[in-house]
Enzyme design. Structure first.
Site, PDB file in Angstrom:
ATOM      1  N   ASP A 217       0.838  -1.197   0.000  1.00 38.57           N
ATOM      2  CA  ASP A 217       0.000   0.000   0.000  1.00 38.57           C
ATOM      3  C   ASP A 217       0.879   1.256   0.000  1.00 38.57           C
ATOM      4  O   ASP A 217       1.862   1.328   0.727  1.00 38.57           O
ATOM      5  CB  ASP A 217      -0.877  -0.046   1.269  1.00 38.57           C
TER       6      ASP A 217
ATOM      7  N   GLU B  66       1.654  -0.475  -4.930  1.00 38.44           N
ATOM      8  CA  GLU B  66       0.653   0.527  -5.305  1.00 38.44           C
ATOM      9  C   GLU B  66       1.443   1.816  -5.525  1.00 38.44           C
ATOM     10  O   GLU B  66       1.769   2.535  -4.591  1.00 38.44           O
ATOM     11  CB  GLU B  66      -0.399   0.727  -4.203  1.00 38.44           C
TER      12      GLU B  66
HETATM   13  C1  GLC Z   1      -4.271   3.037  -0.572  1.00 35.93           C
HETATM   14  C2  GLC Z   1      -5.479   2.149  -0.453  1.00 35.93           C
HETATM   15  C3  GLC Z   1      -6.644   2.991  -0.021  1.00 35.93           C
HETATM   16  C4  GLC Z   1      -6.315   3.590   1.330  1.00 35.93           C
HETATM   17  C5  GLC Z   1      -5.010   4.352   1.300  1.00 35.93           C
HETATM   18  C6  GLC Z   1      -4.503   4.660   2.664  1.00 35.93           C
HETATM   19  O1  GLC Z   1      -4.408   3.994  -1.558  1.00 35.93           O
HETATM   20  O2  GLC Z   1      -5.709   1.494  -1.659  1.00 35.93           O
HETATM   21  O3  GLC Z   1      -7.826   2.259   0.044  1.00 35.93           O
HETATM   22  O4  GLC Z   1      -7.341   4.448   1.746  1.00 35.93           O
HETATM   23  O5  GLC Z   1      -3.995   3.620   0.673  1.00 35.93           O
HETATM   24  O6  GLC Z   1      -4.067   3.471   3.290  1.00 35.93           O
END
Ligand code: GLC
Ligand code: CA
Length: 449
Positions: free
Chosen positions: A182, A229
């Site tokens: 993440d 991500e």
């Molecule tokens: C990422 C996740 C999202 C979350 C954010 C903070 O973007 O995909 O759902 O709110 O991180 O953890």
């Protein structure tokens, strides 16, 4: 050919005990269906104990399972039963921040980013207000890129690094074979806390963290996969491939379903990808409107065109739960909104419709949207999107290699060679011709495998 990853959003996938919240035994119960579909990997959004301010992305314990989702034993069982069907299980690691209820926030304040005054102009993604919150206990400000209840960890602190290295081992020892990381582009911040978002995210020092994680991963056989991500423009994305196996391509997701937008992104990605790395394509997740809505606008032909692309381009594909039935976003009335973000992400997080009656969801945590597209009916219908996706997954396995070459084509038609096969996709609402063939609006064809 790269794998097909299936993203499960556990609270909305399948509820095994009728409490209105999807859970890990629910995922295990659907493994036969996922194996039938042909996916290689299940990645679940966070399953850790969480106060659920950000629905699992505020983690209170990285070594356990949130009680509503099941137990560690349930997760072990999911891993084992998936593995017996040759499906890998990946978890969603949240290393940028913890929940403010994580014991570290009380016992190890030095793990977080602090300042005596508000030091810069950094903003929270959720509040669009300052990312610094005054803490009465410490009489200092802490950094939170997301909600106030999600304090950012300080990745300059070597103890933080050691903690996560142990967490990786904890799960890899249990049979988890990969992580989606993440906010992978933002773990480390400028040491001097300078003004400007460029000092908050996408810092060069972040790559070293993943280099170390890869060293640890190499101790395992097979080596677990690291997927980031990575919310950075394509120009910066490729740098993440130095140390991550897979980096999510948000320029692709955020494009229109338009050949003139998508094709240059695909060509550039493939051209710049380091040798031996796999491109990664997806069109939906729990933060973005589902592709059947965002790209399809409800038109199932357009959803299929997008799925065709995701599943026939070289590399790895991610399907978000429901993509395989062209599931659209749910309608979530204002009084049922649960998300902290604005605009809320609840519409793309509504429960998975397994049947038209929807009886598998009793008082679900988010309202069940339309069940007109559901798994049961589409399983029984060879002409359904579900079968279309299953056939594409089977056929992609026949591509002889990961090569790609754009071929000459009429306007709006995307033709590309994939090994010894040719893919042709009509990305227009009109019939189109290609090499003596007529393509229906939004139709994709794989020729000669
Ligand atoms: C990422 C996740 C999202 C979350 C954010 C903070 O973007 O995909 O759902 O709110 O991180 O953890
Ligand atoms: Ca449940």
């Amino acid at each position: 050919m790269g794998r097909v990853i299936y993203q499960v959003y556990p609270r909305s996938f399948a509820d095994s005990n009728g409490d209105g919240v999807g859970d890990i035994p629910g995922i295990t119960a659907k493994l036969d269906h996922l194996a039938w579909l042909g996916i290689d990997t299940v990645w679940t959004s966070p399953t850790f104990p969480s106060p659920n301010v950000d629905w699992g992305y505020d983690v209170a314990d990285y070594r356990d399972v949130h009680p509503e989702l099941g137990t560690l034993a349930d997760l072990d069982q999911l891993i084992a039963e998936a593995s017996s069907r040759r499906i890998e299980t990946w978890l969603d690691l949240v290393p940028n921040h913890t929940s403010d209820r994580h014991p570290w926030f009380t016992d190890r304040p030095e793990y977080y980013v602090w300042s005596d005054t508000i030091p810069n102009d950094w903003q929270s993604v959720f509040t669009m207000d300052t990312a610094w919150e005054h803490d009465a206990r410490r009489k200092r400000y802490y950094l939170h890129q997301f909600a106030v209840e999600q304090p950012d960890l300080d990745w300059w602190n070597l103890d933080v690094r050691r903690e996560f290295e142990e967490i990786l081992r904890f799960w890899w020892d249990r049979g988890v074979t990969g992580f989606r990381i993440d906010v992978a582009h933002a773990l480390i911040k400028d040491r001097e806390l300078r003004d400007g978002v460029e000092y908050l995210r996408d810092r060069p020092e972040v790559h070293k963290i993943y280099k170390r994680w890869q060293e640890i991963a190499s101790e395992y056989d097979p080596k677990p996969t690291l997927m980031g991500e990575t919310y950075v423009p394509l120009d910066h994305l490729l740098a993440y491939y130095a140390n991550l196996d897979l980096a999510q391509n948000f320029d692709f997701v955020r494009s229109e379903l338009d050949i003139d937008e998508l094709r240059p992104i695909v060509e550039k990605t493939l051209e710049k990808l380091p040798p031996g790395r796999s491109a990664l394509w997806f069109g939906s997740n729990h933060d973005h409107a589902r592709l059947a809505t965002r790209w399809g606008g409800g038109d199932e032909r357009k959803a299929r065109a997008a799925l065709f692309l995701i599943l026939t381009l070289p590399g790895t594909a991610i399907l978000y739960q429901g993509d395989e039935i062209a599931l659209e976003d749910g309608d979530v009335p204002a009084d049922r909104i649960l998300d902290v973000a604005d605009p809320p992400r609840d519409p793309e997080r509504t429960p998975m419709p397994w049947t038209r009656g929807g009886d598998e969801w009793k008082r679900p945590w988010l309202p069940l949207g339309s069940t007109a597209r559901n798994v049961e009916e589409q399983s029984a219908d060879p002409g359904s999107t579900l079968h279309y996706v299953r056939d594409l997954i089977a056929r992609r396995k026949l591509f002889s290699d990961d090569s790609y070459e754009t071929l000459k084509s009429a306007k709006g038609v995307w033709a590309y060679r994939r090994g010894d096969a040719t893919c042709v996709l009509n990305l227009t609402g009109k019939t189109a011709a290609h090499g003596g063939l007529m393509l229906e609006p939004w139709q994709g064809l794989i020729l000669s495998t």
